[in-house]
Structure formats: structure tokens, C-alpha cells
Design an enzyme around this catalytic site. Structure first.
Site, mmCIF file in Angstrom:
data_model
loop_
_atom_site.group_PDB
_atom_site.id
_atom_site.type_symbol
_atom_site.label_atom_id
_atom_site.label_comp_id
_atom_site.label_asym_id
_atom_site.label_seq_id
_atom_site.Cartn_x
_atom_site.Cartn_y
_atom_site.Cartn_z
ATOM 1 N N ASN A 53 0.824 -1.203 0.000
ATOM 2 C CA ASN A 53 0.000 0.000 0.000
ATOM 3 C C ASN A 53 0.863 1.261 0.000
ATOM 4 O O ASN A 53 1.972 1.264 0.523
ATOM 5 C CB ASN A 53 -0.922 0.015 1.216
ATOM 6 C CG ASN A 53 -1.906 -1.138 1.184
ATOM 7 O OD1 ASN A 53 -2.050 -1.790 0.151
ATOM 8 N ND2 ASN A 53 -2.557 -1.404 2.295
ATOM 9 N N VAL A 54 0.294 2.305 -0.571
ATOM 10 C CA VAL A 54 1.027 3.566 -0.688
ATOM 11 C C VAL A 54 0.335 4.659 0.136
ATOM 12 O O VAL A 54 0.684 5.828 0.034
ATOM 13 C CB VAL A 54 1.130 3.989 -2.180
ATOM 14 C CG1 VAL A 54 1.960 2.978 -2.972
ATOM 15 C CG2 VAL A 54 -0.253 4.142 -2.830
ATOM 16 N N HIS A 106 5.954 -0.633 -2.713
ATOM 17 C CA HIS A 106 5.555 0.071 -3.941
ATOM 18 C C HIS A 106 5.608 1.588 -3.793
ATOM 19 O O HIS A 106 4.948 2.297 -4.539
ATOM 20 C CB HIS A 106 4.150 -0.386 -4.370
ATOM 21 C CG HIS A 106 4.124 -1.814 -4.856
ATOM 22 N ND1 HIS A 106 2.967 -2.550 -4.983
ATOM 23 C CD2 HIS A 106 5.120 -2.639 -5.244
ATOM 24 C CE1 HIS A 106 3.261 -3.768 -5.422
ATOM 25 N NE2 HIS A 106 4.558 -3.851 -5.583
ATOM 26 N N CYS A 156 11.084 20.233 -10.993
ATOM 27 C CA CYS A 156 12.158 20.100 -10.015
ATOM 28 C C CYS A 156 13.109 21.289 -10.216
ATOM 29 O O CYS A 156 13.152 21.872 -11.305
ATOM 30 C CB CYS A 156 12.880 18.783 -10.250
ATOM 31 S SG CYS A 156 14.324 18.526 -9.189
ATOM 32 N N CYS A 158 16.076 21.178 -10.787
ATOM 33 C CA CYS A 158 17.035 20.842 -11.853
ATOM 34 C C CYS A 158 16.425 21.019 -13.243
ATOM 35 O O CYS A 158 17.117 20.846 -14.245
ATOM 36 C CB CYS A 158 17.543 19.409 -11.682
ATOM 37 S SG CYS A 158 16.410 18.154 -12.326
ATOM 38 N N ALA A 165 -10.771 -7.853 7.139
ATOM 39 C CA ALA A 165 -9.606 -7.784 8.031
ATOM 40 C C ALA A 165 -9.934 -7.061 9.335
ATOM 41 O O ALA A 165 -9.518 -7.489 10.413
ATOM 42 C CB ALA A 165 -8.458 -7.073 7.319
HETATM 43 C C1 BV8 Z 1 9.034 -5.442 -11.987
HETATM 44 C C2 BV8 Z 1 1.332 1.055 -8.134
HETATM 45 C C3 BV8 Z 1 11.171 -5.676 -13.052
HETATM 46 C C4 BV8 Z 1 0.428 2.068 -8.445
HETATM 47 C C5 BV8 Z 1 1.356 -1.213 -8.519
HETATM 48 C C6 BV8 Z 1 6.142 -12.558 -12.639
HETATM 49 C C7 BV8 Z 1 4.991 -13.116 -13.171
HETATM 50 C C8 BV8 Z 1 4.056 -12.330 -13.843
HETATM 51 C C9 BV8 Z 1 4.250 -10.974 -13.995
HETATM 52 C C10 BV8 Z 1 5.389 -10.410 -13.457
HETATM 53 C C11 BV8 Z 1 6.310 -11.200 -12.807
HETATM 54 N N1 BV8 Z 1 7.326 -10.400 -12.367
HETATM 55 C C12 BV8 Z 1 7.065 -9.144 -12.731
HETATM 56 C C13 BV8 Z 1 5.895 -9.110 -13.418
HETATM 57 C C14 BV8 Z 1 5.249 -7.896 -13.998
HETATM 58 C C15 BV8 Z 1 4.496 -7.053 -13.023
HETATM 59 C C16 BV8 Z 1 3.361 -7.906 -12.470
HETATM 60 O O1 BV8 Z 1 3.417 -8.427 -11.385
HETATM 61 N N2 BV8 Z 1 2.283 -8.001 -13.227
HETATM 62 C C17 BV8 Z 1 1.124 -8.792 -12.796
HETATM 63 C C18 BV8 Z 1 -0.025 -7.868 -12.538
HETATM 64 C C19 BV8 Z 1 0.832 -9.802 -13.854
HETATM 65 N N3 BV8 Z 1 5.340 -6.528 -11.981
HETATM 66 C C20 BV8 Z 1 6.034 -5.414 -12.133
HETATM 67 O O2 BV8 Z 1 5.963 -4.753 -13.155
HETATM 68 C C21 BV8 Z 1 6.903 -4.967 -10.977
HETATM 69 N N4 BV8 Z 1 8.187 -4.576 -11.439
HETATM 70 O O3 BV8 Z 1 8.807 -6.613 -12.085
HETATM 71 O O4 BV8 Z 1 10.208 -4.868 -12.388
HETATM 72 C C22 BV8 Z 1 12.431 -4.901 -13.126
HETATM 73 C C23 BV8 Z 1 13.536 -5.409 -12.516
HETATM 74 C C24 BV8 Z 1 14.753 -4.698 -12.579
HETATM 75 C C25 BV8 Z 1 14.816 -3.507 -13.279
HETATM 76 C C26 BV8 Z 1 13.690 -2.994 -13.864
HETATM 77 C C27 BV8 Z 1 12.487 -3.692 -13.793
HETATM 78 C C28 BV8 Z 1 6.359 -3.708 -10.343
HETATM 79 C C29 BV8 Z 1 5.063 -3.917 -9.686
HETATM 80 C C30 BV8 Z 1 4.575 -2.625 -9.068
HETATM 81 C C31 BV8 Z 1 3.160 -2.485 -9.312
HETATM 82 N N5 BV8 Z 1 2.629 -1.285 -8.746
HETATM 83 N N6 BV8 Z 1 0.736 -0.122 -8.529
HETATM 84 C C32 BV8 Z 1 -0.429 2.498 -7.358
HETATM 85 O O5 BV8 Z 1 -0.519 2.026 -6.241
HETATM 86 O O6 BV8 Z 1 -1.065 3.441 -7.788
HETATM 87 S S1 BV8 Z 1 0.461 -2.644 -8.331
HETATM 88 C C33 BV8 Z 1 -1.007 -2.496 -7.523
HETATM 89 O O7 BV8 Z 1 -1.282 -3.839 -7.124
HETATM 90 C C34 BV8 Z 1 -1.079 -1.753 -6.271
HETATM 91 O O8 BV8 Z 1 -0.094 -0.839 -6.089
HETATM 92 C C35 BV8 Z 1 -0.998 -2.774 -5.168
HETATM 93 O O9 BV8 Z 1 0.093 -2.475 -4.342
HETATM 94 C C36 BV8 Z 1 -0.723 -4.057 -5.882
HETATM 95 C C37 BV8 Z 1 -1.287 -5.249 -5.224
HETATM 96 O O10 BV8 Z 1 -2.681 -5.211 -5.216
HETATM 97 P P1 BV8 Z 1 -3.465 -5.588 -3.892
HETATM 98 O O11 BV8 Z 1 -2.975 -4.673 -2.840
HETATM 99 O O12 BV8 Z 1 -3.362 -7.026 -3.644
HETATM 100 O O13 BV8 Z 1 -4.956 -5.156 -4.250
HETATM 101 P P2 BV8 Z 1 -6.076 -6.001 -5.033
HETATM 102 O O14 BV8 Z 1 -7.174 -5.059 -5.356
HETATM 103 O O15 BV8 Z 1 -5.495 -6.758 -6.139
HETATM 104 O O16 BV8 Z 1 -6.585 -7.077 -3.972
HETATM 105 C C38 BV8 Z 1 -7.272 -6.697 -2.801
HETATM 106 C C39 BV8 Z 1 -7.642 -7.969 -2.042
HETATM 107 O O17 BV8 Z 1 -8.197 -7.586 -0.793
HETATM 108 C C40 BV8 Z 1 -8.701 -8.831 -2.739
HETATM 109 O O18 BV8 Z 1 -8.300 -10.203 -2.716
HETATM 110 C C41 BV8 Z 1 -9.972 -8.638 -1.904
HETATM 111 O O19 BV8 Z 1 -10.788 -9.782 -1.837
HETATM 112 C C42 BV8 Z 1 -9.386 -8.334 -0.552
HETATM 113 N N7 BV8 Z 1 -10.232 -7.498 0.310
HETATM 114 C C43 BV8 Z 1 -11.076 -6.493 -0.017
HETATM 115 N N8 BV8 Z 1 -11.612 -5.921 1.079
HETATM 116 C C44 BV8 Z 1 -11.108 -6.595 2.136
HETATM 117 C C45 BV8 Z 1 -10.231 -7.600 1.650
HETATM 118 N N9 BV8 Z 1 -9.613 -8.480 2.463
HETATM 119 C C46 BV8 Z 1 -9.793 -8.322 3.793
HETATM 120 N N10 BV8 Z 1 -10.596 -7.361 4.347
HETATM 121 C C47 BV8 Z 1 -11.269 -6.498 3.547
HETATM 122 N N11 BV8 Z 1 -12.085 -5.547 4.110
HETATM 123 ZN ZN ZN Z 2 15.583 17.077 -10.432
#
Ligand code: BV8
Ligand code: ZN
Length: 243
Positions: A101-102, A118, A147, A149, A230
Site C-alpha cells: 500500500n502507498v 511500492h 524540479c 534541476c 480484516a
Molecule cells: C518489476 C502502483 C522488473 C500504483 C502497482 C512474474 C509473473 C508475472 C508478472 C510479473 C512477474 N514479475 C514481474 C511481473 C510484472 C508485473 C506484475 O506483477 N504483473 C502482474 C499484474 C501480472 N510486476 C512489475 O511490473 C513490478 N516490477 O517486475 O520490475 C524490473 C527489474 C529490474 C529492473 C527494472 C524492472 C512492479 C510492480 C509494481 C506495481 N505497482 N501499482 C499504485 O498504487 O497506484 S500494483 C497495484 O497492485 C497496487 O499498487 C498494489 O500495491 C498491488 C497489489 O494489489 P493488492 O494490494 O493485492 O490489491 P487487489 O485489489 O489486487 O486485492 C485486494 C484484495 O483484498 C482482494 O483479494 C480482496 O478480496 C481483498 N479485500 C477487499 N476488502 C477486504 C479484503 N480483504 C480483507 N478485508 C477487507 N475488508
Molecule cells: Zn531534479
């Protein structure tokens, strides 16, 4: 006979080194939208339009508007009983909160060791010189803000295709390998490499506890899985009445 919740409660009460791996679901009861649920953020806008470096290069003002709206929502949100229970449980233990989370709500609840995989809404980073600054403004003009710069400031968030901060990710992996219990809370665990954190913990011998509103891959492999909100489930498991 003790049921599953009793056993999980007893294990958590006895544990000294614990990792909480959290996602957007932990902040849902604070009124913040998740990403992949119905009505989630990715339903309103495709991630490629706001959460990639290419999107920022193409239309930085559009990307900034998305994150300013997120700042406004997060600034008005209060930590909920799950955030508070995690922070209170950490007292006297070695607890790391490894969060995707952010929004800053774990810190607002008083959690001491929060590893933000993240990035955060509350910092900017210059795409040119790399300088990082705390920034809590809810309105900014012009967009993108410049910035000193001459480069463009961006939200200090890890977008798709970008590397996670290596020091933070390294610390999270270390904490995962050293913990006795890894509690996975409110995450679809669909985004890598963050989603690998519970596996690191399990491989090193930790027990995995999942609290989530729906079944996920981690839930199927967990030692304990509690389905639901949660904020309703965690306080009891951590030894607190719901507050
Ligand atoms: C990278 C930021 C390499 C923006 C976010 C391996 C396999 C497949 C794909 C990949 C892999 N390795 C890398 C990848 C690619 C990619 C990836 O994972 N793609 C997926 C989607 C297929 N990953 C990347 O690109 C990462 N970088 O690999 O870099 C590299 C290495 C060296 C040099 C250069 C590059 C970067 C990933 C960063 C992604 N950033 N967003 C923002 O926040 O605005 S991701 C986004 O999803 C969010 O930020 C969040 O942090 C993240 C995770 O989501 P969740 O928090 O889980 O949220 P979600 O809605 O999905 O789920 C909520 C859950 O809560 C549900 O299950 C629901 O039922 C439950 N819930 C709801 N209410 C409740 C609850 N549970 C309990 N109580 C409740 N009340
Ligand atoms: Zn700068």
C-alpha cells in the site's frame, strides 16, 4: 477442543518474529478503493494509462490527476481496526509490516517498521536528478511540478515495469526468511515480485496465515485461512477486542 481460530490466536500470542504482508484490502474498511475488486481503481482506468513510466512520459498531467485524487482520499481516511491491531500487536515483538500500500495508514496507526514495497503517495521523485522529497499537497499547479534541476517531479510510486527499491525489498525478504508467522492480509497477491514474500517465509519454515475477503492462491496454501474482513477478523486473532 480448540478450533482453528484458537490455535492461530495461541500461535500469534507466542510468536516473537512476525511479518504482516498487506495489500489494498487492509485499507478497504478505511474507505479506500482496492484495485482488482468490483468497483476497484483498475475498473475506472486501465493501469497502463496511469501506472507505467510510459504513461507518465505521454501524459504526466493525467497521471498526476489520478495520484492527486488518491492523495485526497488517503488524507481523509483513518486507520481502521486492522491497522490499529497490527500496530498494537507489534509492541514487544519483532514485527515488520511489508506493505504494497502507498497510503501511509499503517504508519498513521503507529506501526514502527513499515516496508513500503511500492513507494508512497506522500513523496515525489525527480525523473531527471532522482531527488526525493516529502510532499503532502492535495493541489499542485502546474502539472507535472518542476524540479529545481528542470526535470519533472513524479509520484514516488513503483509503477509496472519498474524495479522495487532494492533496499526495501531486500529488507522485506530478510524479515520474511526470519519470521515465525507470515500473516497475509487483504491482498490478491497478483503483483510480482511482492507476491513472493509469503513464499520466502514459508520456505524458511514460517507458518502462513491469510485473512482475506476472497480465496487467493496464498489462501489455498496457508496453514490458516480466515475469510472475511480484516478489520473484523484480525483484532480477535491478535488478542484484541474489535475497537
Ligand atoms: C518489476 C502502483 C522488473 C500504483 C502497482 C512474474 C509473473 C508475472 C508478472 C510479473 C512477474 N514479475 C514481474 C511481473 C510484472 C508485473 C506484475 O506483477 N504483473 C502482474 C499484474 C501480472 N510486476 C512489475 O511490473 C513490478 N516490477 O517486475 O520490475 C524490473 C527489474 C529490474 C529492473 C527494472 C524492472 C512492479 C510492480 C509494481 C506495481 N505497482 N501499482 C499504485 O498504487 O497506484 S500494483 C497495484 O497492485 C497496487 O499498487 C498494489 O500495491 C498491488 C497489489 O494489489 P493488492 O494490494 O493485492 O490489491 P487487489 O485489489 O489486487 O486485492 C485486494 C484484495 O483484498 C482482494 O483479494 C480482496 O478480496 C481483498 N479485500 C477487499 N476488502 C477486504 C479484503 N480483504 C480483507 N478485508 C477487507 N475488508
Ligand atoms: Zn531534479
Amino acid at each position: 477442543m480448540a478450533d482453528d481460530a484458537d490455535r492461530a490466536r495461541a500461535a500469534l500470542a507466542a510468536a516473537r518474529r512476525v511479518v504482516f504482508f498487506t495489500g489494498a484490502g487492509v485499507s478497504a474498511e478505511s474507505g479506500l478503493a482496492t484495485f482488482r475488486d468490483a468497483g476497484g481503481l483498475w475498473e475506472g482506468v486501465r493501469p497502463e494509462r496511469v501506472a507505467t513510466p510510459e504513461a507518465f512520459r505521454k501524459d504526466p498531467a493525467f497521471v498526476w490527476e489520478f495520484y492527486l485524487a488518491r492523495r485526497v482520499a488517503a488524507a481523509r481516511a483513518m486507520p481502521n481496526s486492522a491497522h490499529r491491531a497490527i500496530a498494537a500487536y507489534a509492541a514487544g515483538r519483532e514485527v515488520s509490516v511489508v506493505t504494497q500500500n502507498v497510503d501511509g495508514l499503517h504508519q498513521a496507526a503507529g506501526a514502527a517498521r513499515v516496508l513500503e514495497l511500492h513507494g508512497t503517495l506522500w513523496r515525489t521523485r525527480c525523473g531527471t536528478c532522482g531527488v526525493r522529497r516529502e510532499d503532502r499537497r492535495e493541489e499542485i499547479a502546474p502539472l507535472p511540478p518542476p524540479c529545481a534541476c528542470g526535470g519533472a517531479l513524479r509520484p514516488d510510486i513503483v509503477w509496472f515495469g519498474e524495479a522495487l527499491p532494492p533496499d526495501v525489498f531486500g529488507a522485506a525478504v530478510c524479515a520474511a526468511r526470519a519470521c515465525e508467522i507470515c500473516a497475509v492480509v487483504g491482498t490478491s497477491a497478483a503483483v510480482w515480485p511482492a507476491a513472493g514474500i509469503p513464499t520466502e517465509a514459508a520456505r524458511a519454515g514460517a507458518r502462513i496465515l491469510v485473512v482475506n475477503a476472497e480465496e487467493t492462491e496464498h489462501a489455498r496454501e496457508a496453514d490458516w485461512y480466515f475469510e472475511g474482513r480484516a478489520g473484523e477478523i484480525l483484532p480477535g486473532l491478535l488478542g484484541f477486542e474489535r475497537s
